[in-house]
Every structure is written in C-alpha cells, then in structure tokens.
Design a protein around this motif. Structure first.
Motif, PDB file in Angstrom:
ATOM      1  N   VAL A 186      60.254   3.720  32.357  1.00 13.81           N
ATOM      2  CA  VAL A 186      59.656   2.899  33.415  1.00 13.81           C
ATOM      3  C   VAL A 186      59.602   1.435  32.985  1.00 13.81           C
ATOM      4  O   VAL A 186      59.957   0.528  33.750  1.00 13.81           O
ATOM      5  N   GLU A 187      59.164   1.191  31.760  1.00 15.35           N
ATOM      6  CA  GLU A 187      59.073  -0.192  31.272  1.00 15.35           C
ATOM      7  C   GLU A 187      60.454  -0.844  31.194  1.00 15.35           C
ATOM      8  O   GLU A 187      60.618  -2.014  31.557  1.00 15.35           O
ATOM      9  N   GLY A 243      63.689  -5.365  36.947  1.00 16.69           N
ATOM     10  CA  GLY A 243      63.426  -5.552  38.369  1.00 16.69           C
ATOM     11  C   GLY A 243      63.746  -4.348  39.222  1.00 16.69           C
ATOM     12  O   GLY A 243      63.813  -4.439  40.454  1.00 16.69           O
ATOM     13  N   VAL A 244      63.947  -3.196  38.590  1.00 13.94           N
ATOM     14  CA  VAL A 244      64.275  -1.966  39.310  1.00 13.94           C
ATOM     15  C   VAL A 244      63.015  -1.109  39.424  1.00 13.94           C
ATOM     16  O   VAL A 244      62.308  -0.894  38.439  1.00 13.94           O
ATOM     17  N   GLN A 245      62.745  -0.619  40.603  1.00 13.68           N
ATOM     18  CA  GLN A 245      61.564   0.202  40.828  1.00 13.68           C
ATOM     19  C   GLN A 245      61.870   1.664  40.489  1.00 13.68           C
ATOM     20  O   GLN A 245      62.943   2.164  40.802  1.00 13.68           O
ATOM     21  N   ILE A 246      60.934   2.318  39.824  1.00 13.27           N
ATOM     22  CA  ILE A 246      61.082   3.728  39.472  1.00 13.27           C
ATOM     23  C   ILE A 246      60.115   4.534  40.329  1.00 13.27           C
ATOM     24  O   ILE A 246      58.900   4.318  40.299  1.00 13.27           O
ATOM     25  N   PHE A 247      60.648   5.454  41.112  1.00 12.19           N
ATOM     26  CA  PHE A 247      59.813   6.237  42.009  1.00 12.19           C
ATOM     27  C   PHE A 247      59.078   7.369  41.300  1.00 12.19           C
ATOM     28  O   PHE A 247      58.068   7.856  41.775  1.00 12.19           O
ATOM     29  N   ARG A 248      59.620   7.816  40.167  1.00  9.33           N
ATOM     30  CA  ARG A 248      58.986   8.952  39.489  1.00  9.33           C
ATOM     31  C   ARG A 248      59.129   8.781  37.983  1.00  9.33           C
ATOM     32  O   ARG A 248      60.206   8.924  37.441  1.00  9.33           O
ATOM     33  N   GLY A 249      58.020   8.478  37.302  1.00  9.99           N
ATOM     34  CA  GLY A 249      58.073   8.329  35.851  1.00  9.99           C
ATOM     35  C   GLY A 249      58.177   9.662  35.135  1.00  9.99           C
ATOM     36  O   GLY A 249      58.738   9.751  34.055  1.00  9.99           O
ATOM     37  N   GLY A 250      57.617  10.706  35.718  1.00  9.57           N
ATOM     38  CA  GLY A 250      57.670  12.039  35.125  1.00  9.57           C
ATOM     39  C   GLY A 250      57.827  13.082  36.215  1.00  9.57           C
ATOM     40  O   GLY A 250      58.089  12.753  37.371  1.00  9.57           O
ATOM     41  N   LEU A 251      57.652  14.340  35.843  1.00  5.24           N
ATOM     42  CA  LEU A 251      57.792  15.425  36.806  1.00  5.24           C
ATOM     43  C   LEU A 251      56.473  15.652  37.522  1.00  5.24           C
ATOM     44  O   LEU A 251      55.458  15.929  36.906  1.00  5.24           O
ATOM     45  N   MET A 252      56.496  15.512  38.831  1.00  5.00           N
ATOM     46  CA  MET A 252      55.314  15.753  39.643  1.00  5.00           C
ATOM     47  C   MET A 252      55.670  16.792  40.707  1.00  5.00           C
ATOM     48  O   MET A 252      56.647  16.622  41.433  1.00  5.00           O
ATOM     49  N   LEU A 253      54.872  17.858  40.774  1.00  5.98           N
ATOM     50  CA  LEU A 253      55.127  18.903  41.758  1.00  5.98           C
ATOM     51  C   LEU A 253      53.885  19.136  42.606  1.00  5.98           C
ATOM     52  O   LEU A 253      52.770  19.200  42.086  1.00  5.98           O
ATOM     53  N   LEU A 254      54.080  19.269  43.900  1.00  4.21           N
ATOM     54  CA  LEU A 254      53.014  19.723  44.771  1.00  4.21           C
ATOM     55  C   LEU A 254      52.858  21.237  44.611  1.00  4.21           C
ATOM     56  O   LEU A 254      53.799  21.923  44.177  1.00  4.21           O
ATOM     57  N   PRO A 255      51.691  21.800  44.926  1.00  3.89           N
ATOM     58  CA  PRO A 255      51.517  23.256  44.802  1.00  3.89           C
ATOM     59  C   PRO A 255      52.597  24.049  45.529  1.00  3.89           C
ATOM     60  O   PRO A 255      53.061  25.084  45.031  1.00  3.89           O
ATOM     61  N   PHE A 256      53.020  23.575  46.712  1.00  7.01           N
ATOM     62  CA  PHE A 256      54.078  24.277  47.451  1.00  7.01           C
ATOM     63  C   PHE A 256      55.338  24.404  46.596  1.00  7.01           C
ATOM     64  O   PHE A 256      55.962  25.471  46.536  1.00  7.01           O
TER      65      PHE A 256
END
Length: 207
Positions: free
Chosen positions: A154-155, A161-174
C-alpha cells in the motif's frame, strides 16, 4: 485528454457521482504480470518482492492506471487461512506455471454455524485450518507476514499516486460461508436453515 485530476480525485469524483476528467482505470494484476515480467507463477506466489517487481514492470509498460485491486501475493497461504478453502498452488501441488486453483469441497459442517453463533468466528477457524492443511500454530506468523507485505504494498503504490482498493484479504460472511460450505451447500443452507445462517452472519460482524 489533458489530466486535471489526481487518481484519488478522479476515483472520489466517480464515487460521489460527479464527472471526472476521464474514466478512472483499475487493474487486477497477478498471473498476467508474472507472465509479462518473465517469472513463473510459482515465483509470483512465493516471492513477494519478485512478484511486486513484476507488477511494477507491467504497470509501467502498460502506461499506468489510477488504482489496483491489490498488490502482489502477500503469502502463498494468505487466501487459505482467510477464506476457508483448500488451495492448490503452482510449484507446490501444481506445475510452476499452472494457475492456482481452489478445491471447492466443504470444510465447514452445518453444526459449525452453531459454533460461530455460540463461540465466535475464531473458534470455527481453529477447527477448519487443520482440514485445509494449515497448522494453527503457524497462522500468527503467516498473518504477520501478510500484514507486513500488505502494508509495504500500500505504501509503495500510494507513494506513486496509485490507489489500492484492498490492502489485504477481506471477506463478508456470505463469501466466507460460500467458500467454507462450498457454493452448492451454502445455497441449500440459505433455503433449508436461513435463520441459522443469519445468526451466524450476525455473529461474524462487529458488535
């Protein structure tokens, strides 16, 4: 077209339904980046810095973009420990240049909805990790590497100047349940035991 916005401004404009100076572009680079940079997929999943270098080369050669879904692979077992699904990796269970695969077989039982409801998500994870070949004792070390590499990624990219939408793994319960139960069994669960799924979902969320 002349640029009048930064990547962050461009994306934020779209999010709030304003008109940006141009359509923002986001890339999801993994297997393509490895192939483009001339490294194997086994190297991409096992050597974070080599994988990041491949992503950077691909980014530069393609002329850049505004955002990326994520950076390089932070750890070979990162997805397995978070998503509750067996993974087959290039250079391990598969040939060096084979695309990684997810073995969609149930690793979560119906009874474990009750485990999550009564004891929380952590109790369930301690139970499923051995079933997918992960030693629970090794998970803290894996998680530490994942966190450190995600932070570096991310850093590194935000510094360009590039945006990172996901730094790690994120899951919703579904998502978690559809992986852990398999999509077929989870669809049946939604029909056969919707109240149990709902209670387990609520138990996974912050109070």
């Amino acid at each position: 077209m002349q640029k009048t916005m930064t990547s962050a401004e461009r994306i934020n404009a779209v999010v709030v339904l304003q008109e940006p100076d141009r359509v923002p572009v986001s890339l999801y680079m993994d297997a393509f980046a490895a192939n483009h940079a001339g490294i194997t997929l086994a190297e991409w999943v096992s050597d974070y810095e080599k994988g990041e270098a491949a992503v950077e080369k691909t980014f530069d050669d393609l002329g850049g973009c505004d955002a990326m879904i994520r950076t390089g692979c932070p750890h070979p077992d990162a997805y397995a420990i978070g998503a509750a699904i067996r993974t087959k990796l290039p250079g391990r269970e598969l040939p060096p240049d084979a695309l990684w695969q997810y073995d969609e077989q149930p690793v979560m039982t119906v009874e474990e909805y009750d485990t999550i409801i009564e004891k929380g998500l952590g109790a369930f994870r301690l139970g499923y990790w051995p079933r997918i070949g992960i030693d629970p004792a090794q998970v803290p070390a894996i998680a530490k590497v994942v966190g450190e590499n995600a932070k570096k990624g991310v850093e590194r990219w935000q510094g360009r100047g590039v945006q990172i939408f996901r730094g790690g793994l994120m899951l919703l319960p579904f998502d978690l349940f559809s992986f852990a139960r398999s999509i077929n069994e989870f669809i049946f669960d939604l029909y056969r035991r919707p109240e149990k799924v709902l209670k387990a979902t609520e138990a996974c969320l912050p109070s």
